[in-house]
Write a protein that holds these residues in place. Structure first.
Motif, short mmCIF file in Angstrom:
data_model
loop_
_atom_site.label_atom_id
_atom_site.label_comp_id
_atom_site.label_asym_id
_atom_site.label_seq_id
_atom_site.Cartn_x
_atom_site.Cartn_y
_atom_site.Cartn_z
N ILE B 78 -12.55 -71.19 15.00
CA ILE B 78 -11.70 -71.26 13.82
C ILE B 78 -12.52 -71.34 12.54
CG2 ILE B 78 -11.51 -73.78 14.06
CD1 ILE B 78 -8.71 -73.55 12.79
N ALA B 79 -12.01 -70.66 11.51
CA ALA B 79 -12.55 -70.82 10.17
C ALA B 79 -11.35 -71.17 9.29
CB ALA B 79 -13.23 -69.54 9.69
N HIS B 80 -11.45 -72.24 8.56
CA HIS B 80 -10.31 -72.73 7.79
C HIS B 80 -10.78 -73.02 6.37
CE1 HIS B 80 -6.52 -75.23 7.41
NE2 HIS B 80 -7.23 -75.69 6.41
N ARG B 81 -10.10 -72.44 5.41
CA ARG B 81 -10.51 -72.64 4.03
C ARG B 81 -9.33 -73.03 3.16
NH1 ARG B 81 -13.38 -67.72 1.02
NH2 ARG B 81 -11.24 -67.00 0.70
N TYR B 82 -9.54 -73.99 2.34
CA TYR B 82 -8.52 -74.41 1.40
C TYR B 82 -9.07 -74.18 0.01
CZ TYR B 82 -5.08 -77.29 -1.02
OH TYR B 82 -4.09 -77.74 -1.85
#
Lengths: 188, 347
Positions: B78-82
């Motif tokens: 997973i790659a998660h960016r906010y």
């Protein structure tokens, strides 16, 4: 499987393989061969460490679970493993991916949907189930007591998917939700 | 007679009095102390949990996690960016070939390898994801006892362990490993009343960083793409009291209804106590005969029951991370309205 690949496999068992080598290993044509070798070596390693595996084969899922739990299951006759208090999860990513292959989601290999979704179904039927009928045994292992046909499986999966969706993707559990959703969608 | 009381006897009396007082005070103090510790601990545990909600969406990270339930183990990257108030994430399935899910804000794209047997719309069911469902931390302290269960190190990060013990038999216990700086959930377990781990989720590789490049969030698998737009603009359906043609005459304490999309030809409603959730599906029985009774996959129970209403058979399915006994009680409490039956007959 050539010597270099075998070496990679061996170093993976010691958590020393680098990702590039592992990738090369995973793209090897004969995965059956690779898998077989891995299993044989694991068997030997287990014997060396005096661990008792099931007679009919490697309980890989059990081993993963055990590593995840970080402690030996008291109810099984295993010699207690000394576990440091600090997290024991040190397997590199590559090894984990490989483990997933071993557990059976073979890269392109056929996956039997009948055993793919492990459900422990209790006797149901039209009779009102007594309280004991819904008491599941404490064992976490799930045994398919009731074979579902494809249509039933699909319906079951549909319910699981919808529920996972309600429960999770947007919900406060983040990746757990995706994981449940992926797990519920079975074997793609 | 000597009027002066001997100092020794006064001293003795005072000493005795003091000793007596000590005896009285100390146990009380000890109890207060342990209670303070317990409630202090619970408060501390809740404080950690309060960081959990925003952490999950507002922390940027990349990693690999493992999810195990029963004999199944899945792995995903997973790659998660906010960034700028928007969530973007990409999940790549690590098992069995390729497949990925990319989400940017409300748009979801799912790419699947071409596997004939799985219907594409099974993977992303139509309907809104229940974002509003748990966007705020629901007060589940009444149903779970929060405790700090120590510290640990997971995927290279220091974590604090928060145990949420079920206060009754209608739910499972949960254990959460939270990263200390961000509160990000890096490991979690669902356990039954015997302490058996039913479900295990854990990051095996993690990097918490804002430096997630656009490339990491682009679809890279070649295959069939299906897109959905998460419609979070839809108003929550009022689900108090009458719920779409059927009602629940009982639900486990603390579980409140939430909006849910339609499912097949029947209706579905989801309930949650803030931590666990279950969904109820009520559909008329079609050609397909489903096995009744309880099944379990990891922490998820599926309980199915057939009920006759106005001579029409309906299938009630309760699916959730709750004990089978609870699922059965919920299923038994579903009452299908005659109106619903009539409505279905018309369609």
């Amino acid at each position: 499987m050539d010597e270099r690949l075998r070496e990679t496999l061996s170093s993976m068992m010691d958590d020393e393989a680098d990702e590039l080598s592992v990738r090369r290993l995973l793209s090897h044509g004969n995965q059956e061969d690779v898998r077989g070798q891995w299993q044989r070596w694991q068997q030997i390693r287990d014997l060396m460490h005096e661990q008792h595996g099931p007679a009919d084969g490697i309980d890989v899922a059990g081993a993963v679970r055990e590593a995840l739990d970080g402690h030996a299951r008291s109810e099984q006759a295993r010699s207690p493993v000394e576990v440091p208090r600090v997290s024991v999860w040190r397997w590199p990513v590559a090894a984990m991916v490989f483990m997933a292959l071993i557990v059976g989601f073979g890269a392109g290999a056929g996956w039997d949907t009948r055993t793919g979704v492990s459900v422990q179904a209790l006797a149901g039927g039209s009779a009102e189930p007594s309280a004991s009928a819904v008491t599941l045994s404490a064992a976490v292992e799930e045994v398919a007591l009731q074979r579902l046909d494809e249509d039933q499986l699909r319906q079951m999966r549909q319910y699981l998917l919808e529920h996972a969706q309600h429960n999770s993707v947007g919900a406060g559990r983040g990746s757990v939700g995706y994981a449940r959703l992926v797990s519920a969608s079975g074997n793609y | 007679m000597n009027n002066r009381v001997s100092s020794r006897s006064v001293f003795g009396a005072v000493a005795a009095l003091v000793a007596l007082l000590c005896l009285l005070i100390n146990p009380v103090r000890a109890e207060l102390a342990s209670e303070t510790t317990k409630s202090g601990e619970a408060t501390a545990a809740m404080a950690w949990l309060e960081r959990l909600g925003p952490a999950l969406n507002m922390t940027s990270y990349r990693g690999v996690f493992v999810y195990a339930r029963g004999d199944q183990v899945h792995s995903m990257r997973i790659a998660h960016r906010y960034r700028n108030g928007r969530v973007e994430e990409r999940l790549v399935m690590q098992d069995g070939g390729s497949g990925e899910i990319v989400r940017k804000g409300m748009n979801v794209v799912c790419v699947l390898p071409d596997r004939g047997r799985v219907r594409l719309d099974e993977v992303i069911p139509s309907g809104p994801f229940a974002e509003a469902f748990t966007s705020q931390l629901m007060p589940f302290g009444r149903w779970y006892l929060p405790e700090l269960a120590g510290e640990d190190r997971v995927a290279g990060y220091d974590v604090v362990i928060v145990a949420l013990g079920a206060r009754d038999d209608d739910r499972y216990s949960h254990r959460l490993w939270l990263e200390k700086e961000t509160g990000l959930l890096v490991k979690s377990q669902v356990r039954d009343v015997n302490g058996e781990v039913l479900e295990h989720f854990q990051f095996t590789d993690l990097e918490i960083t804002d430096d997630i490049s656009d490339d990491e969030l682009e679809v890279q698998t070649r295959g069939r793409e299906i897109s959905r737009t998460l419609d979070d603009g839809r108003k929550q359906e009022s689900s108090v009291g009458r719920m779409n043609g059927w009602t629940l005459s009982w639900q486990p304490e603390g579980f409140v209804p939430a909006a849910a999309p339609r499912s097949g030809s029947g209706k579905a409603v989801a309930f949650s106590d803030g931590l666990a959730a279950f969904s109820v599906f009520v559909e008329p029985v079609g050609r397909l005969k489903m096995p009744t009774g309880a099944s379990r996959i990891g922490a998820t129970t599926i309980y199915m029951r057939e009920v006759m209403v106005s001579d029409r058979p309906f299938l009630v399915a309760v699916v959730g991370e709750i004990p089978p006994g609870t699922a059965r009680k919920v299923a038994d409490a579903v009452e299908v309205d005659d109106d619903f039956v009539a409505e279905l007959s018309g369609s």
